[in-house]
Design an enzyme around this catalytic site. Sequence first.
Site, mmCIF file in Angstrom:
data_model
loop_
_atom_site.group_PDB
_atom_site.id
_atom_site.type_symbol
_atom_site.label_atom_id
_atom_site.label_comp_id
_atom_site.label_asym_id
_atom_site.label_seq_id
_atom_site.Cartn_x
_atom_site.Cartn_y
_atom_site.Cartn_z
ATOM 1 N N ARG A 171 0.868 -1.181 0.000
ATOM 2 C CA ARG A 171 0.000 0.000 0.000
ATOM 3 C C ARG A 171 0.903 1.228 0.000
ATOM 4 O O ARG A 171 2.122 1.104 0.125
ATOM 5 C CB ARG A 171 -1.044 -0.022 1.149
ATOM 6 C CG ARG A 171 -0.691 -0.707 2.414
ATOM 7 C CD ARG A 171 0.430 -0.097 3.170
ATOM 8 N NE ARG A 171 0.254 1.334 3.346
ATOM 9 C CZ ARG A 171 1.212 2.207 3.565
ATOM 10 N NH1 ARG A 171 2.480 1.818 3.652
ATOM 11 N NH2 ARG A 171 0.966 3.484 3.696
ATOM 12 N N ARG A 189 -7.312 -0.401 -6.900
ATOM 13 C CA ARG A 189 -7.626 0.667 -5.936
ATOM 14 C C ARG A 189 -7.825 1.967 -6.720
ATOM 15 O O ARG A 189 -7.081 2.218 -7.668
ATOM 16 C CB ARG A 189 -6.506 0.842 -4.889
ATOM 17 C CG ARG A 189 -6.423 -0.336 -3.916
ATOM 18 C CD ARG A 189 -5.519 -0.028 -2.740
ATOM 19 N NE ARG A 189 -6.154 0.832 -1.761
ATOM 20 C CZ ARG A 189 -5.508 1.345 -0.701
ATOM 21 N NH1 ARG A 189 -4.226 1.100 -0.522
ATOM 22 N NH2 ARG A 189 -6.151 2.096 0.173
ATOM 23 N N ASP A 244 -1.966 10.875 -2.014
ATOM 24 C CA ASP A 244 -2.369 9.856 -2.986
ATOM 25 C C ASP A 244 -2.730 10.469 -4.329
ATOM 26 O O ASP A 244 -2.642 9.826 -5.371
ATOM 27 C CB ASP A 244 -3.544 9.040 -2.441
ATOM 28 C CG ASP A 244 -3.041 8.130 -1.341
ATOM 29 O OD1 ASP A 244 -2.914 8.595 -0.195
ATOM 30 O OD2 ASP A 244 -2.711 6.965 -1.649
ATOM 31 N N ASN A 265 -5.349 12.381 0.705
ATOM 32 C CA ASN A 265 -4.433 11.518 1.459
ATOM 33 C C ASN A 265 -5.276 10.741 2.469
ATOM 34 O O ASN A 265 -6.499 10.900 2.555
ATOM 35 C CB ASN A 265 -3.342 12.367 2.143
ATOM 36 C CG ASN A 265 -2.233 11.497 2.727
ATOM 37 O OD1 ASN A 265 -1.711 10.605 2.052
ATOM 38 N ND2 ASN A 265 -1.886 11.697 3.979
ATOM 39 N N LYS A 266 -4.612 9.904 3.230
ATOM 40 C CA LYS A 266 -5.277 9.017 4.185
ATOM 41 C C LYS A 266 -6.321 9.743 5.022
ATOM 42 O O LYS A 266 -6.096 10.871 5.468
ATOM 43 C CB LYS A 266 -4.199 8.387 5.082
ATOM 44 C CG LYS A 266 -4.682 7.442 6.145
ATOM 45 C CD LYS A 266 -5.580 6.344 5.621
ATOM 46 C CE LYS A 266 -5.005 5.525 4.491
ATOM 47 N NZ LYS A 266 -5.989 4.689 3.773
HETATM 48 O O1 MRU Z 1 -4.446 3.131 2.206
HETATM 49 P P1 MRU Z 1 -2.965 3.343 2.071
HETATM 50 O O2 MRU Z 1 -2.177 2.762 3.200
HETATM 51 O O3 MRU Z 1 -2.462 2.929 0.716
HETATM 52 O O4 MRU Z 1 -2.798 4.918 2.163
HETATM 53 C C1 MRU Z 1 -1.513 5.465 2.074
HETATM 54 C C2 MRU Z 1 -1.487 6.928 2.231
HETATM 55 O O5 MRU Z 1 -2.492 7.584 2.372
HETATM 56 C C3 MRU Z 1 -0.144 7.587 2.112
HETATM 57 O O6 MRU Z 1 -0.068 8.721 2.920
HETATM 58 C C4 MRU Z 1 0.073 8.012 0.653
HETATM 59 O O7 MRU Z 1 -0.160 6.950 -0.209
HETATM 60 C C5 MRU Z 1 1.431 8.539 0.414
HETATM 61 S S1 MRU Z 1 2.652 7.276 0.514
HETATM 62 C C6 MRU Z 1 4.164 7.916 0.112
#
Ligand code: MRU
Length: 353
Positions: free
Chosen positions: A51, A94, A242, A252-253
Amino acid sequence: MNAPLQKVETLRWRNDHLEMIDQRLLPTEFKMVRFGSAAEVAAGIRDMVVRGAPAIGVAAAYGIALEARRLHVENEQTFKCGLESAFKQLAESRPTAVNLFWALDRMKSIWQSRQQEDAQVIAQRLLEEAEAIFSEDIQINRAIGRHGAELLKNGDRVLTHCNAGALATAGHGTALGVIRSAVEGGKKISVIADETRPFLQGARLTAWEMVQENIPVTLITDNMAGFMMKSGEVDAVIVGADRVAANGDVANKIGTYMLAVLAKQHDIPFYVACPLSTLDFSIATGDAIPIEERSGHEVTGFRDCQWAAAGVNVRNPAFDVTPAEWVTALITEKGVLHSPDTERLQQKFTCRT
Ligand code: MRU
């Protein structure tokens, strides 16, 4: 100057296979898993074996390379249909991180420019492209780290969310890459890691990476961030991304938006570290960024332990969008862009060479 940090191999090509750390098991178990086809890699991305936006892109590129190697002995039609289906499966794994589509587009353009060639030659060229995407990602993250490190002062306490580290990339990381580079440069930096409900990337992955390298890290639950900022215990927030829309809005997350609001309120710089492959100029604002909704099981419990009342309705949006106006600066491999907006992003980044 300290020695370069981070020796984690998130993904690697070994014996004609892709191997990736199973990030669902960390930190209690360290296991590399082998992948032999695009379908397996797509499932690995969907199920979060791997991920993090850049890592997903790299994995997808290897997924295409694997499929081409698997199918090059078949007849032309089977090879062609198989590769088309591989692109589709990986693209559907995704929806939010644009790096996935960026990497697939890059692989597709190699394939499309070589369609007249022998399948074995195409397969080899696709593997070389996946390897280039992998190595470039590490170089890019190092450049992000160099630029970002200049924004940090000796002694800074940096709050981060989710995991934007080596585990989320081919190596070094974006947000954690900035911290690593600052530490490598001799600065004393301590990290405050948000737990990052519901998948716990902060508690499980960011904390693990920092502990491995003896970078001081303090874990908090997500709802403690406001308290920490109000108490004067946070000097900067750095997160990954993201997808960044053309106007600088940042997906982002889930929980990132909340942190940006808090940082603004407490006059704390809010930095977003990401490669240019995370910028999506085809989307005008963050409103158009597709937000993945994941299974409610991630919210009602973790692994085998379920704690929520059975039968309760659950929402689980995996990302949120932070308006550009709350982003102090974007940190990229091409340098730092303060107060990002449509015009500044266009000026600084539309020429991608
Ligand atoms: O759901 P995930 O774990 O893939 O989410 C990841 C994030 O939100 C990260 O902050 C983002 O991908 C940047 S990673 C360099």
